[in-house]
Design an enzyme around this catalytic site. Structure first.
Site, PDB file in Angstrom:
ATOM      1  N   SER A 184       0.852  -1.132   0.151  1.00  0.00           N
ATOM      2  CA  SER A 184       0.206  -0.122  -0.027  1.00  0.00           C
ATOM      3  C   SER A 184       0.763   1.386  -0.036  1.00  0.00           C
ATOM      4  O   SER A 184       1.981   1.269   0.765  1.00  0.00           O
ATOM      5  CB  SER A 184      -0.994   0.138   1.370  1.00  0.00           C
ATOM      6  OG  SER A 184      -1.577  -1.168   1.253  1.00  0.00           O
ATOM      7  N   GLU A 198      -2.328 -15.475   1.576  1.00  0.00           N
ATOM      8  CA  GLU A 198      -2.539 -14.702   2.759  1.00  0.00           C
ATOM      9  C   GLU A 198      -3.769 -15.328   3.147  1.00  0.00           C
ATOM     10  O   GLU A 198      -4.066 -15.513   4.415  1.00  0.00           O
ATOM     11  CB  GLU A 198      -2.534 -13.029   2.554  1.00  0.00           C
ATOM     12  CG  GLU A 198      -3.388 -12.335   3.665  1.00  0.00           C
ATOM     13  CD  GLU A 198      -3.432 -10.741   3.227  1.00  0.00           C
ATOM     14  OE1 GLU A 198      -3.225 -10.556   2.160  1.00  0.00           O
ATOM     15  OE2 GLU A 198      -3.216 -10.233   4.311  1.00  0.00           O
TER      16      GLU A 198
HETATM   17  C1  LIG Z   1      -4.182  -2.561  10.643  1.00  0.00           C
HETATM   18  C2  LIG Z   1      -3.680  -2.521   9.123  1.00  0.00           C
HETATM   19  C3  LIG Z   1      -2.532  -3.108   8.643  1.00  0.00           C
HETATM   20  C4  LIG Z   1      -2.090  -3.013   7.457  1.00  0.00           C
HETATM   21  N1  LIG Z   1      -1.204  -3.735   7.033  1.00  0.00           N
HETATM   22  C5  LIG Z   1      -0.640  -3.584   5.916  1.00  0.00           C
HETATM   23  C6  LIG Z   1       0.673  -3.937   5.420  1.00  0.00           C
HETATM   24  O1  LIG Z   1       1.347  -4.682   6.328  1.00  0.00           O
HETATM   25  N2  LIG Z   1       1.213  -3.608   4.170  1.00  0.00           N
HETATM   26  C7  LIG Z   1       0.305  -3.167   3.286  1.00  0.00           C
HETATM   27  O2  LIG Z   1       0.782  -3.158   2.041  1.00  0.00           O
HETATM   28  N3  LIG Z   1      -0.787  -2.565   3.615  1.00  0.00           N
HETATM   29  C8  LIG Z   1      -1.360  -2.895   4.762  1.00  0.00           C
HETATM   30  N4  LIG Z   1      -2.469  -2.306   4.845  1.00  0.00           N
HETATM   31  C9  LIG Z   1      -3.266  -1.285   3.956  1.00  0.00           C
HETATM   32  C10 LIG Z   1      -4.400  -1.999   3.625  1.00  0.00           C
HETATM   33  O3  LIG Z   1      -4.303  -3.039   2.707  1.00  0.00           O
HETATM   34  C11 LIG Z   1      -5.345  -1.013   2.894  1.00  0.00           C
HETATM   35  O4  LIG Z   1      -5.791   0.218   3.859  1.00  0.00           O
HETATM   36  C12 LIG Z   1      -6.425  -1.289   2.219  1.00  0.00           C
HETATM   37  O5  LIG Z   1      -6.054  -2.198   1.080  1.00  0.00           O
HETATM   38  C13 LIG Z   1      -7.347  -0.127   1.576  1.00  0.00           C
HETATM   39  O6  LIG Z   1      -6.609   0.998   1.039  1.00  0.00           O
HETATM   40  P1  LIG Z   1      -6.841   2.453   1.570  1.00  0.00           P
HETATM   41  O7  LIG Z   1      -6.499   2.612   2.742  1.00  0.00           O
HETATM   42  O8  LIG Z   1      -6.035   3.218   0.526  1.00  0.00           O
HETATM   43  O9  LIG Z   1      -8.267   2.666   1.375  1.00  0.00           O
HETATM   44  P2  LIG Z   1      -8.962   3.173  -0.188  1.00  0.00           P
HETATM   45  O10 LIG Z   1      -8.685   2.004  -1.339  1.00  0.00           O
HETATM   46  O11 LIG Z   1      -8.898   4.434  -0.346  1.00  0.00           O
HETATM   47  O12 LIG Z   1     -10.432   2.868   0.235  1.00  0.00           O
HETATM   48  C14 LIG Z   1     -11.362   3.754   0.975  1.00  0.00           C
HETATM   49  C15 LIG Z   1     -12.772   3.101   0.830  1.00  0.00           C
HETATM   50  O13 LIG Z   1     -13.237   3.063  -0.337  1.00  0.00           O
HETATM   51  C16 LIG Z   1     -13.795   1.906  -0.763  1.00  0.00           C
HETATM   52  N5  LIG Z   1     -13.341   1.592  -2.185  1.00  0.00           N
HETATM   53  C17 LIG Z   1     -12.173   1.617  -2.894  1.00  0.00           C
HETATM   54  N6  LIG Z   1     -12.395   1.114  -3.935  1.00  0.00           N
HETATM   55  C18 LIG Z   1     -13.631   0.724  -4.209  1.00  0.00           C
HETATM   56  C19 LIG Z   1     -14.389   0.046  -5.024  1.00  0.00           C
HETATM   57  N7  LIG Z   1     -13.679  -0.307  -6.453  1.00  0.00           N
HETATM   58  N8  LIG Z   1     -15.318  -0.299  -4.915  1.00  0.00           N
HETATM   59  C20 LIG Z   1     -16.182  -0.089  -3.708  1.00  0.00           C
HETATM   60  N9  LIG Z   1     -15.385   0.426  -2.812  1.00  0.00           N
HETATM   61  C21 LIG Z   1     -14.031   0.857  -2.891  1.00  0.00           C
HETATM   62  C22 LIG Z   1     -12.881   1.036   0.245  1.00  0.00           C
HETATM   63  O14 LIG Z   1     -13.389  -0.394   0.577  1.00  0.00           O
HETATM   64  C23 LIG Z   1     -12.988   1.750   1.456  1.00  0.00           C
HETATM   65  O15 LIG Z   1     -13.902   1.807   2.129  1.00  0.00           O
HETATM   66  C24 LIG Z   1      -3.088  -2.324   6.400  1.00  0.00           C
HETATM   67  C25 LIG Z   1      -3.981  -1.501   6.773  1.00  0.00           C
HETATM   68  C26 LIG Z   1      -4.478  -1.709   8.027  1.00  0.00           C
HETATM   69  C27 LIG Z   1      -5.879  -0.953   8.572  1.00  0.00           C
END
Ligand SMILES: Cc1cc2nc3c(=O)[nH]c(=O)nc-3n(C[C@H](O)[C@H](O)[C@H](O)COP(=O)(O)OP(=O)(O)OC[C@H]3O[C@@H](n4cnc5c(N)ncnc54)[C@H](O)[C@@H]3O)c2cc1C
Lengths: 398, 379
Positions: A134, A249
């Protein structure tokens, strides 16, 4: 259909059970950890030691090939191990991302040299791994990632930023996805690197989470030079490799999640037996009985859905629809469980660690807050539903 | 450990699916809904010919001697086809009660006929009090003239109007433990004083009756099993029937999901197939999760009751609780995602929706079974 164990499987179960009985860490920190799903900072040392102990006993990497440090067993033994760990309320291991994701991906895509170099140290907990996928502008839309890797002689020079990187502050290695070809379509120009976190130019800044813990981080890359021998699975092939990691995973971490859920449910029931509401025990309240029983049923459903998926794998069949529904089901059940735990505590659910009035030392307050991440980490629930709708049910893309 | 079906079971599934696609079409189901019988002699004979009426009865009694898991596979396919008629009452209720509680002579007399499609027996258990426990059994059986006289009313009795005999659950002794004193009687439908009325039901593919017993006299050898010891065998029969019903519900729910995803791919609104909209897609994904979990817990329960595993009762209750909710929600979501067409009589969705509703309240709904699970986990 036969859910009984063969004599060999039974003796494996007995081996695990006896070992756990003799070796389970019994102090309080370990008990606290048992009901949480991800290692907590205050317990890192204990969990590192715990993994080393499990490793020495031969219980880590059961399904990995023997030549790379594993035991060459099947998912049935893996399932037995985790069922026993749930019964014993055993803590998780520290190198959870290495064991669950990095190792299997390296074994699937690595060169012989890579396969001999990394997996054994993952199992022994000598080297901790984190996952650098991410970025600030690439989460759900992971293929939009912008961290650049530019070739220079036999090396790549990396610049950019990762975010939400769990365990980066203690990690020795990172599964890094970076863009090697900015002109290719977005899924085609990404490469998977095995990145040494101790290289010059790597900066880790911990981020504080809603739990108050610092468990995930920002990671900055400033002209980090990585030798080409650290590419995994070929240049510009990173998307396919990265997706394999995500498949593992779901599969491997799935076992662990199952265990955590069971332990949390047992803990909730124990608590419900002690707590009174309106002068009567919670377990006498018909509504509460319904809700606890439903959690029990949902937990069992997840277990048997998992068992069906494993049976298919063992028979060499393609994973069926049941394989994709596990994470979503788990998230929903666990979040409901944590909500119910607060409801059982009533006003006491407001009290955190640090007062004698806090229920069970404030354990549930942490696990409740932590559970909000479940529907975000590892792919949000919305994205899981898109995947199921499109790949399993064959519905058109939006 | 092997949590899958054998090759023979997969073959049974595909044979059954093909058979029902040909013989149990929507047109046939609708025709049967409109008749009091709910089946035809021809269709019934074909089920016998396939060996499905006697699938689970031992070979000595004219059956095929297969296991309960095989039967569950067949039930799933029957649910997929919303098969009308008295299969469930004849095999799972009447037949299996005779097998469980009957003497060798009673089994020899009835099971070969049931297997061959030449006779039908149902189970008259529940009463207007709609209870699933032993206290609900109030129909009185008083000893008279070397036999018994049965009096009272049974309700929700499936297919009694087309049965040749009824297993009547009656009370031979009152007071103390309500489970003591429950007895089973095999009563011919023609017995004087026995009056059967077919009831109008929401799910017209499954016929339910009122059975009035006005001083019905039966001989002593009408007793099925020991006097006063009928509750235990009845419990075992009901446990299995509950799991079989869950399998049928799974088959129905899967069919609703299939119809819905197919429709979501072709129905266009605002220039796109509706399945491209997340409001639709995510609901379909939720349906899949429920259908898959429903199958998992049902297969587990099928294995547990077949093996008489110690946790069989709990497994059956877990399955009925989960599947009752899941099949109700999935069939309702199917209607929602079809829009107006889903609300028509012409579309098949309502057949599944109504079957789900009926099954939900047969042998206890989700709330009832969750409480049972709570008891069985010592809550
Ligand atoms: C505790 C924790 C640990 C983590 N650890 C890691 C890690 O070790 N390594 C790593 O790489 N990442 C990690 N992550 C990141 C995690 O994978 C991302 O937060 C996640 O993939 C969502 O991306 P974002 O935060 O950018 O949210 P966004 O992608 O911006 O999403 C925001 C909202 O929009 C919704 N949304 C987005 N696109 C769509 C769509 N096409 N259709 C419908 N809804 C949509 C999402 O579901 C969400 O509700 C971690 C996250 C957390 C909370």
């Amino acid at each position: 259909m036969d859910l009984t164990l063969t004599p060999e499987q039974q003796s494996f179960r007995d081996e695990v059970r006896a070992w756990l009985e003799a070796n389970m860490p019994r102090d309080f920190a370990a008990r606290v950890m048992a009901s949480s799903d991800i290692p907590r900072p205050e317990a890192y040392d204990l969990l590192r030691e715990w993994q080393k102990q499990l490793h020495r006993a031969g219980f880590i990497g059961l399904t990995w090939p023997k030549e790379y440090g594993g035991r060459g067993l099947t998912f049935v033994e893996e399932m037995i191990l985790h069922a026993e760990m749930a019964l014993a309320k055993a803590p998780p291991v520290l190198n959870i991302l290495g064991v669950g994701m990095a190792g299997p991906t390296i074994i699937a895509y690595g060169t012989e040299e890579q396969k001999r170099r990394y997996p054994p140290k993952i199992l022994s907990c000598e080297e901790i791994w984190c996952q650098g996928y991410s970025e600030p502008n690439a989460g759900s839309d992971l293929a939009a990632l912008q961290t650049r890797a530019v070739r220079d002689g036999e090396s790549y020079v990396i610049n950019g930023q990762k975010v939400w990187t769990s365990l980066a502050h203690v990690a020795d290695w990172m599964m890094l996805l970076a863009r090697t070809d900015p002109d290719a379509p977005k899924h085609k120009g990404i490469t998977y690197f095995l990145l040494d976190m101790h290289l010059p130019g790597v900066t880790v800044k911990p981020l504080r989470q809603i739990t108050g813990d610092e468990e995930f981080n920002e990671v900055f890359f400033d002209n980090v030079r990585v030798h080409e021998s650290h590419v995994l699975g070929g240049v510009n092939n990173g998307w396919a490799v990265g997706m394999t990691t995500l498949m593992y995973e779901r599969l491997a971490l799935g076992f662990g999640l199952q265990v955590r859920l069971r332990i949390a449910l047992d803990g909730l029931i124990e608590m419900a037996r002690r707590v009174e509401k309106g002068g009567a025990r919670i377990t006498k309240d018909p509504v509460m009985r319904q809700r606890i029983a439903q959690l029990w049923i949902d937990t069992e459903c997840l277990k048997y859905t998992g068992a069906r998926a494993i049976t298919r794998l063992l028979k060499g069949e393609m994973p069926g629809p049941e394989a994709s529904t596990g994470k979503m089901g788990w998230v929903d059940t666990h979040q409901r469980l944590q909500e119910l735990a607060t409801e059982i505590q009533g006003p006491y659910s407001q009290l955190m660690k640090g007062t004698q009035w806090a229920v069970e030392g404030g354990l549930w307050q942490y696990t409740f807050l932590r559970s909000r991440a479940n529907s975000i980490e590892g792919g949000t629930t919305e994205i899981q539903k898109n995947i199921i709708g499109e790949r399993v049910l064959g519905l058109p893309k939006g | 450990m092997d949590f899958g079906f054998s090759e023979e079971q997969e073959l049974l599934r595909s044979t059954a699916r093909k058979f029902f696609e040909k013989e149990c079409t929507s047109e046939f189901v609708r025709k049967m809904m409109a008749t009091p019988e709910g089946t035809t002699p021809e269709f019934w004979a074909k089920l016998a010919e396939q060996g499905w009426l006697g699938l689970i009865f031992p070979e000595v009694y004219g059956g095929a001697g297969l296991g309960f898991v095989d039967l569950v596979v067949l039930m799933e396919e029957m649910g997929r086809a919303v098969m009308p008629g008295p299969y469930f009452s004849t095999v799972h209720l009447g037949g299996l009660t005779i097998l469980e509680a009957g003497s060798d002579a009673q089994k020899k007399r009835w099971l070969p006929k049931l297997s061959a499609g030449e006779a039908r027996v149902t189970l008259a258990w529940t009463e207007p009090n709609a209870r699933w426990d032993a206290q609900g059994v109030t129909v009185a059986a008083t000893e008279a003239g070397g036999g018994f006289t049965l009096s009272g009313t049974k309700l929700f009795v499936p297919d009694a109007h087309i049965a040749d005999a009824l297993v009547v659950v009656a009370r031979t002794a009152a007071g103390g433990n309500p489970q003591e004193g429950v007895s089973l009687f095999l009563v011919p439908k023609t017995a004087p004083g026995l009056e059967v009325t077919l009831l109008p039901t929401m799910d017209q593919t499954r016929k339910l009756c009122e059975v009035k017993l006005g001083r019905v006299a039966v001989p002593a050898d009408a007793l099925l099993g020991e006097k006063g010891k009928g509750w235990q065998p009845l419990t075992r029969v009901v446990e299995r029937a509950t799991v079989a019903l869950c399998a049928e519900m799974c088959g129905g729910a899967q069919r609703v999901l299939d119809m819905t995803t197919e429709y979501a791919k072709i129905r266009v609104a605002f220039g796109k197939p509706i399945g491209a909209y997340q409001g639709v897609k995510h609901k379909a994904a939720d349906m899949l999760v429920e259908v898959e979990n429903a199958k998992s817990i049902t297969y587990y329960a099928a294995w547990a009751v077949d093996e008489s595993a110690p946790e069989a009762a709990r497994a059956a209750s877990m399955a009925k609780a989960y599947v009752s909710d899941a099949s109700r929600r999935v069939s309702a979501a199917g209607i929602q995602l079809h829009g107006g067409i889903g609300f028509t009589w012409e579309h098949d969705l309502h057949l599944y929706f109504k079957r789900a509703k009926g099954s939900e309240f047969t042998f206890g709904d989700a709330t009832y079974h969750r409480e049972r699970v709570a008891q069985l986990i010592n809550l």
